[in-house]
Write an enzyme that holds these catalytic residues in place. Sequence first.
Site, short mmCIF file in Angstrom:
data_model
loop_
_atom_site.label_atom_id
_atom_site.label_comp_id
_atom_site.label_asym_id
_atom_site.label_seq_id
_atom_site.Cartn_x
_atom_site.Cartn_y
_atom_site.Cartn_z
CG ASP A 149 -2.33 0.46 0.91
OD1 ASP A 149 -2.49 1.27 -0.02
OD2 ASP A 149 -3.28 0.04 1.61
N GLY A 184 -2.86 4.70 -8.36
CA GLY A 184 -2.75 5.35 -9.66
C GLY A 184 -2.21 6.76 -9.61
CG ASP A 204 -9.47 2.08 -1.12
OD1 ASP A 204 -8.48 1.78 -1.82
OD2 ASP A 204 -9.43 2.17 0.11
#
Length: 402
Positions: A149, A184, A204
Amino acid sequence: MKRSLTLLVLAAGISTGAHAQKFDGLAATPQMGWNSWNTFACNINEQLIRDTADAMVKLGLKDAGYQYVNIDDCWHGKRDERGVIQPDAERFPSGMKALADYVHSKGLKLGIYSDAGATTCGGRPGSRGHEYQDAITYAAWGVDYVKYDWCDSKGLNSVGAYTTMRDAIRSAGRPMLFSMCEWGDSKPWEWAAGVGHSWRTTGDIYPCWDCEFSHGSWSSLGVLRILDKQAGLRKYAGPGHWNDMDMLEVGMGMTEDEDRAHFAIWAMMASPLILGNDLRSMPEPTRRILSNKDVIAVSQDKLGVQAWRFMASGSLEYWAKPMADGEWALMVLNRGEHAVALNYDWKAHQISDDLSKREADFKKTTFNWIDVWSGKLGDTSKKLDAKIAPHSVLLLRLKARG
């Protein structure tokens, strides 16, 4: 001693990083599995993971192609005196090695989560400064998949951070699929094909058809919002490197039509199929959607070409995906609020793809088709008559007559 270990780890990174590559042979087709976050967030433990692995086998999902059981954020305990990450002893009392062994005994693979920052999105220890150490630990546990992440990433360069973790995984010696969750922000599709096996293209997902759910400083996106952000990205996807539209929300509160459309869209777009629902209490209609062999075949087609929209008319969009062995998949998406009658003349619409150099000329070749949801059969010698419900899709698999 701790300083010496740190220097050894850094030296290993310097000596291998210049020549390191991600592991080949992984994610030849978009990865399929399950992830704990969408349903459980931080409320996870080892029994949940064991039960989920059991359910994946019992419900036929393993046989359908799902193989990864992925633990998301909040599994972490603290680092020990040497800096080695430990699982939360209360939630994972048997340890990660025993849990991986259990998942492997079911013929499945175990995934784990970390973060490029010093802390994860859930406030647990991230991998910043411990990349090589963590990769070695995951390999020793028997981990097969790393989701990485991008929280607490201020001051980090995404290319450098993700490349460092890629090199660390490679140096650890165990093939682990590397799933990049950078949202992104730095256009990873332009640089990450040699770094990760998939990369998130958006923030998300949220279990709604067409909405944006605000969390204050950031927002989650519905199915159509995420689909619309894929424009122009298909050329970057292919075997071993996929555009990731985030985990599936099938069975998470949308209508059955919306669930079918959501699943079909992700399959057509060659996005990873990572389930997010509670498999232990999954109703039969949801199981049928997620185990539909024809939709999965579209997703897992070895040609690995992402679909594109070749036509739009009113609330309907027409999407095509070339497949191996001369097959095609055709999806008609009804974005609107009302059912639409379809009368589609195949011969009026030749499909040609500049990316794959494939074309389907229905004037010259007749294709047999199957409706993947109803099982209805037909061919392209006659117009296609159908009624498409709102927030739904018609999805066909086409095969040329011999």
